[in-house]
Scaffold this active site. Structure first.
Site, PDB file in Angstrom:
ATOM      1  N   ARG A 147       0.907  -0.971 -11.997  1.00 47.54           N
ATOM      2  CA  ARG A 147       1.609  -2.067 -12.660  1.00 47.54           C
ATOM      3  C   ARG A 147       0.714  -3.296 -12.880  1.00 47.54           C
ATOM      4  O   ARG A 147       0.719  -3.857 -13.972  1.00 47.54           O
ATOM      5  CB  ARG A 147       2.895  -2.397 -11.890  1.00 47.54           C
ATOM      6  CG  ARG A 147       3.976  -1.328 -12.129  1.00 47.54           C
ATOM      7  CD  ARG A 147       5.214  -1.588 -11.330  1.00 47.54           C
ATOM      8  NE  ARG A 147       4.896  -1.648  -9.913  1.00 47.54           N
ATOM      9  CZ  ARG A 147       5.676  -2.204  -9.017  1.00 47.54           C
ATOM     10  NH1 ARG A 147       6.791  -2.776  -9.364  1.00 47.54           N
ATOM     11  NH2 ARG A 147       5.319  -2.190  -7.755  1.00 47.54           N
ATOM     12  N   ASN A 153       8.716  -0.012 -11.877  1.00 46.16           N
ATOM     13  CA  ASN A 153       8.619   1.261 -11.146  1.00 46.16           C
ATOM     14  C   ASN A 153       9.995   1.881 -11.017  1.00 46.16           C
ATOM     15  O   ASN A 153      10.953   1.167 -10.745  1.00 46.16           O
ATOM     16  CB  ASN A 153       8.178   0.966  -9.714  1.00 46.16           C
ATOM     17  CG  ASN A 153       6.716   1.249  -9.495  1.00 46.16           C
ATOM     18  OD1 ASN A 153       6.023   1.667 -10.410  1.00 46.16           O
ATOM     19  ND2 ASN A 153       6.258   1.013  -8.280  1.00 46.16           N
TER      20      ASN A 153
END
Ligand SMILES: [Fe+3]
Ligand SMILES: [Mg+2]
Ligand SMILES: [Zn+2]
Ligand SMILES: [Zn+2]
Lengths: 830, 329
Positions: free
Chosen positions: A19, A37
């Protein structure tokens, strides 16, 4: 023009800095939206002018530890986001995200750890999104700190700050910690009392102490590898027999003083998985490592420091540490503090413990280079739980229970199969408990709850007993069939083909013990095309511990009375009681098992040559036979010309013989005489060529090789080829009687057998000129590399296991595929 | 002289065989009446009854023969239930070609063993079949449980002690040596367990259950006990008594004494607090000098047999499914 897309990414994309990577990339390319996520992986909404570049760069620049399995793009309406954000995890039913294996400590973390101004200076549990524990501490999914064994450690404000900063290397690094808030080391003496003033025990190691050190996947027993007394003592108290210890070297440079390393081996050793790599020892004998480390062997298992604690230990003066899995003989790896203190109290002098619990015990992986690839001897830490991807989808969930020795099981569903870490031998009660514990916890990691089961045909395997107690559709899989399908699937082959499986023991359809098998088939079934002739194994597993007894039984069975009488001097190491009983067994057939095992053939030769007469660890006789052959060869390379010439002669004749047979078969195809009669004549021709003449008519064609022989069987399995080894074994026994160099005999045996293996395959016929091979015997580097060389000479490609161990550690994968096929048709228990 | 089919015809040859051979050794009040059935007096004690058939090659072996075996086997089964043996029946199946001298020795041995064991042979039968000189004996036994004590797997409880009365595997190893024509000094342990059991019972030992360790060996017996009593039992490898010669014989053959047959050994389960005394009583008996405490009943509700190995690990002792097939890969 502004374009908006939703991107779903599956694979290893959590806990590897994915990320932050997306966040930074979005900023660079002026993309707005968010990244998130979820249990299925990573979801991105991206909009901007450069969406195309964004997608391309995701693939091209992904973080080092990420593995993208799939990347799905859908066009969506533009939402006009004002910035790019990382949003919180959300739960989802879909649990396809992959969990990362454990990763060796990274360069950045090491630099911090040894930087005196860093707040984690000398902190032994330093890690970041690019490194540290993963699989071994994960209890459940999705991968979040609360679902790891780090849950009990409350992050301090500073760690928490890093954890929340998308631009920090520790952004969402679940195991992150520091000396203020994280796990700590503790040094205890053997009575369990904490001792102070000894740091982490470096001076104790320098003085020759044995330390039990808690690592990533379990405990290691550690001592200075150059301290003969310490290593001998460790060997003695661990009741280890001759089984080699692995060595951790300070760094590549120190490793290079003891072993030779190729580029591929170097990158494997120093890679993020940091396995043990078996490497050839240097011949100029200035080795500082105790001969007790790997007695009788030409290779050494080497690994490099892979946790911060290892790096801290190497602040000591030693360059090499013995690092062997801490377990009691025959029992599973110890991974719990209390268990270690109780179980290792008679072995370790001190204990270096920590309070970060291990959830999945996991041994070190072991690899070796064969040909131009790395192969697994043992697949565990650093690789598990990475899946193998399947060509065909498995529509249900299924478990393969694996074999009896070196067990690993397999959970499969959809297009993925997950092999468990090496569990070990399944004889002991504790191992069975460990198996059941891992079978349960591996289901959490993979989200696969098996509804069907595959197991081995052997009636006395522990896994067979476990299968009996399972209440679900199940299927018994023949051992070597599973080996074949395992290697085929690894190479993406699913049409029926011929494969060669060589190992020690597998229960055959006829109740006999198989182990040198040519099977033609795929996951749907197989046909046994050829095998080593059945020979008598006296006493079963007990006999297999004494290679000389096997040799005695084999030769007595294969020889005439006169020939047998000549062999008297071979048996001086057998007691008269042993001989008495062996004779009685051979007469009465009592406790005599018929076997076509390749492993026992190696044992017999090793015993005859006086190389190994008592086996203290699995495969020892064959491993030492290989080692003696290599030594003879190596001495030739650096020393006397004589060995070199003979080696060249052996190589040359082997290649000539294989080529000659290939040519003969070509010619036979052309003349169209492929009927049974033609085939018989051809075999006669081969036996004349590869065997021995009596010398009166013409000279032997290939005197540097041991003779080979094939025979077509009649009833009860008409047309099956039998690989005959009578003349080979007789000639080896002759060489022993003539007191020839066992090293030369060992090398000739490896070449001759490789020839015979390939020639038999040619006889049966190879479609596509490909031959898959599997089974523990092909962990023999010398044999397999000769086979690769000879196959190359005639344009045949050998497919050997690379993603899974060649031995029974790869068995469960094949079991799953076969059972899936069988239970598709008939969804009931058999 | 050999057995021929005429010996089974019921005619003269049969009568002669009975008179000259069987009668010579087995004559007593019950058999002499030559009735179709033996009439036995009523007893105030509970009756125990058992039967067993005996097939063994060779028929004579060091330490015994099929006649001795046929008595000991049945007598021991009675004793294991705590019953004192009283009456025995013996049925003989003779194969054509059986040596008459051999038969004579076997019947003599059977008779002698029965007398020593204090059991009366009250009925018998002989048949002749075609064959190859073989001999099979079936015996049935009747006994009184005079002690009035309840002995059985249903009273086993956690903590009980396991005792074996001596070295394991001798009979099996002896028979195998004979069949393989191997010369050694291993003898069958074939024996009447009565004196040992009597001593235990008379001393008031809290005996829970007993089993003679025959076919299938101690491993099988322990599994039966665990299963029937629904208890886990654990034994210690290092305390399992095995004669050194038998041990090295087994090692070479790949046999496990835990699964080998005995004909004169038993497993005795006693209350833990009586274990020491029971052991001493057994040791005073010539057949029990090698008796050992081998383990204990460890857990209720979990029928599992484990052994603590020399190296400190544990191993499950399962029922044998195959025949010790090789597993090393
Ligand atoms: Fe195998
Ligand atoms: Mg009986
Ligand atoms: Zn790092
Ligand atoms: Zn902190």
């Amino acid at each position: 023009m502004i374009r908006a897309v939703k991107i779903l990414i599956n694979g290893i994309v959590q806990g590897v800095g994915f990320r932050p990577f997306i966040f930074k990339l979005a900023r660079e390319l002026d993309i707005k939206g968010w990244v998130n996520n979820f249990s299925g992986g990573v979801e991105i909404q991206a909009e901007g002018e450069r969406v195309e570049d964004f997608i391309r760069r995701i693939r091209a620049d992904q973080p080092a530890l990420a593995v993208i399995v799939s990347l799905e793009i859908t066009e969506i309406p533009v939402q006009h986001y004002r910035e790019f954000t990382i949003t919180e995890s959300r739960e989802s039913e879909d649990k396809d995200v992959l969990i990362s294996p454990d990763v060796a400590v990274c360069r950045d973390c090491l630099q911090e750890m040894f930087h005196s101004k860093d707040r984690r200076y000398l902190y032994p549990f330093i890690n970041c999104t690019n490194c540290g524990p993963r699989y071994t501490i994960i209890k459940d999914r999705p991968y979040d700190r609360e679902k790891t064994t780090m849950a009990g450690f409350q992050m301090c404000p500073e760690c928490h700050q890093e954890y929340q900063d998308p631009l920090d290397r520790r952004f969402h690094a679940q195991p992150t910690a520091c000396a203020v808030c994280g796990p700590a080391l503790k040094l205890l003496d053997c009575t369990g009392n904490e001792i102070s003033g000894n740091g982490i025990g470096i001076n104790l190691l320098q003085e020759g102490a044995i330390l039990a050190v808690k690592g990533l996947g379990g405990f290691h027993l550690v001592c200075d590898a150059c301290n003969d007394e310490a290593v001998s003592r460790l060997r003695r108290v661990k009741e280890r027999g001759a089984k080699p210890f692995a060595v951790m070297a300070r760094n590549i440079e120190t490793a290079l003083k003891e072993v030779t390393i190729t580029e591929l081996e170097r990158s494997t050793l120093a890679g993020p998985s940091a396995p043990i790599v078996l490497l050839p020892r240097k011949k100029n004998r200035n080795s500082r490592i105790s001969p007790q480390t790997a007695p009788g062997l030409q290779s050494l298992g080497i690994m490099l420091p892979y946790t911060p604690v290892h790096h801290l230990l190497f602040q000591g003066t030693y360059d090499y540490l013995v690092m062997t899995s801490a377990n009691l003989s025959g029992q599973p790896l110890i991974y719990d503090n209390q268990e270690a203190l109780a179980g290792l109290s008679g072995i370790a002098d001190y204990f270096l413990l920590n309070n970060r619990d291990i959830y999945h015990p996991c041994d070190d992986s072991v690899m070796q280079m064969i040909g131009d690839r790395m192969i697994f001897i043992r697949r565990a830490r650093g690789y598990v739980p990475l899946p193998l991807f399947l060509k065909q989808e498995i529509k249900t969930t299924i478990v393969g229970l694996g074999g009896e020795m070196k067990n690993a099981f397999c959970l499969a569903s959809g297009k993925m199969a997950f092999m468990s870490q090496y569990i070990g031998d399944m004889h002991g009660y504790e191992n069975l408990e460990r198996f059941e514990q891992e079978l349960y916890s591996f289901q959490k990691v993979t989200s696969i709850v098996p509804r069907k089961a595959a197991y081995d045909m052997h009636p006395e395997y522990s896994t067979t007993r476990i299968a009996r107690s399972m209440d679900c559709p199940k299927f018994r899989v023949q051992h070597h069939h599973a080996h074949l399908v395992s290697v085929m699937a690894e190479h993406g082959m699913d049409d029926p083909m011929l494969g060669l499986i060589c190992d020690g023991t597998g229960y055959g359809e006829d109740g006999r013990i198989w182990g040198f098998e040519y099977l033609f088939g795929n996951q749907e079934g197989y046909e046994r095309k050829a095998h080593l002739e059945y020979l008598p194994l006296p006493g079963g597993d007990a006999g297999a511990k004494y290679p000389l007894r096997i040799a005695y039984a084999y030769l007595k069975k294969l020889m005439t009375q006169e020939e047998w009488q000549q062999t008297e001097p071979l048996w001086t190491k057998l007691s008269s009681q042993e001989k008495n009983i062996l004779d009685g067994q051979l007469r009465s057939g009592f406790q005599l098992f018929e076997t076509s095992s390749a492993g026992r053939l190696f044992d017999a030769v090793s015993g005859m040559l006086g190389i190994c007469t008592e086996v203290t660890y699995e495969g020892q006789a064959a491993i030492e036979l290989e080692s003696v052959a290599e030594k003879w060869l190596e001495d030739g390379n650096t020393g006397t010309q004589k060995n070199r010439n003979e080696f060249l002669e052996i190589t040359l004749q082997a290649s000539m013989r294989v080529k000659a047979l290939a040519a003969l078969l070509d010619q036979y195809e052309k003349t169209g005489q492929t009927n049974a009669e033609g085939r018989l004549r051809l075999i006669e021709q081969y036996n004349e060529m590869a065997g021995r003449t009596d010398g009166s008519f013409c000279p032997d064609l290939y005197p540097a090789l041991y003779p080979a022989c094939l025979e077509i069987s009649g009833e009860p399995q008409p047309g099956v080829l039998h690989v005959k080894v009578g003349s080979l074994l007789k000639e080896i026994s002759n060489d022993v009687l003539l007191q020839k160099d066992p090293g030369e005999a060992a090398l000739r045996f490896h070449y001759s057998l490789a020839c015979q293996m390939l020639e038999t395959a040619l006889f049966i016929g190879l479609e596509n000129k490909k031959l898959p091979i599997a089974g523990g015997v092909f962990q023999n580097k010398l044999l397999t590399e000769i086979l690769l060389f000879l196959a190359g000479e005639i344009g045949v490609e050998i497919l050997y296991p690379q993603k899974l161990p060649s031995g029974d550690g790869g068995l469960a994968f094949g079991q799953v595929l076969i059972a899936n096929e069988a239970l598709k048709k008939e969804p009931v228990s058999n | 002289m050999k057995i021929v089919m005429a010996h089974g015809s019921g005619g003269n040859a049969t009568r002669e065989l009975i008179k000259d051979l069987f009668h010579k050794y087995l004559a007593n009040d019950y058999l002499d009446k030559m009735e179709d059935s033996a009439i036995l007096p009523v007893s105030e004690y509970p009756l125990a009854m058992t039967t067993d058939s005996f097939v063994v090659t060779p028929l004579e072996f060091p330490g015994g023969d099929i006649g001795k075996l046929a008595v000991c086997g049945t007598v021991n089964d009675l004793w294991m239930a705590g019953a004192e043996p009283q009456y025995l029946t013996a049925g003989f199946i003779l194969e054509e070609g059986l040596d008459l001298d051999l038969l004579d020795r076997v019947v003599a041995s059977l008779s002698r063993t029965a007398k020593e064991a204090g059991i009366k042979i009250v009925a018998g039968d002989t048949k002749v079949v075609q064959g190859n000189g073989g001999l099979y004996i079936n015996t049935a036994g009747l006994g009184f449980r005079k002690s009035g004590r309840h002995i059985g797997t249903d009273v086993i409880r956690e903590g009980d002690a396991l005792i074996v009365s001596g070295d394991l595997g001798n009979h099996h190893a002896c028979i195998m040596s004979q069949r393989m024509e191997i010369v050694n000094s291993i003898q069958s342990d074939c024996a009447n367990l009565g004196p040992m059991v009597e001593d235990l019972l008379q001393a008031g030992i809290e005996v829970r259950a007993m089993r003679d360790i025959t076919r299938g060996g101690l491993g099988t017996v322990l599994n039966e006990i665990a299963e029937a009593s629904n208890h886990a039992v654990e034994i210690e490898e290092k305390s399992i008594p095995v004669d050194p010669e038998v041990k090295s014989f087994c090692d070479i053959l790949g046999l496990d004494p835990l699964y080998m047959a005995n004909e004169g050994k038993f497993l005795c389960i006693t209350a833990q607090e009586h274990a020491e005394r029971a052991l001493n009583i057994l040791k005073q008996n010539p057949l029990g000098t090698k008796a050992r405490l081998i383990g204990s009943v460890t857990e209720t509700g979990k029928p599992l047999v484990t052994v603590k190995t020399r190296l400190g690990g544990k191993r499950v002792i399962d029922v044998l499914y195959g025949e010790g097939l090789p597993r090393i890969c």
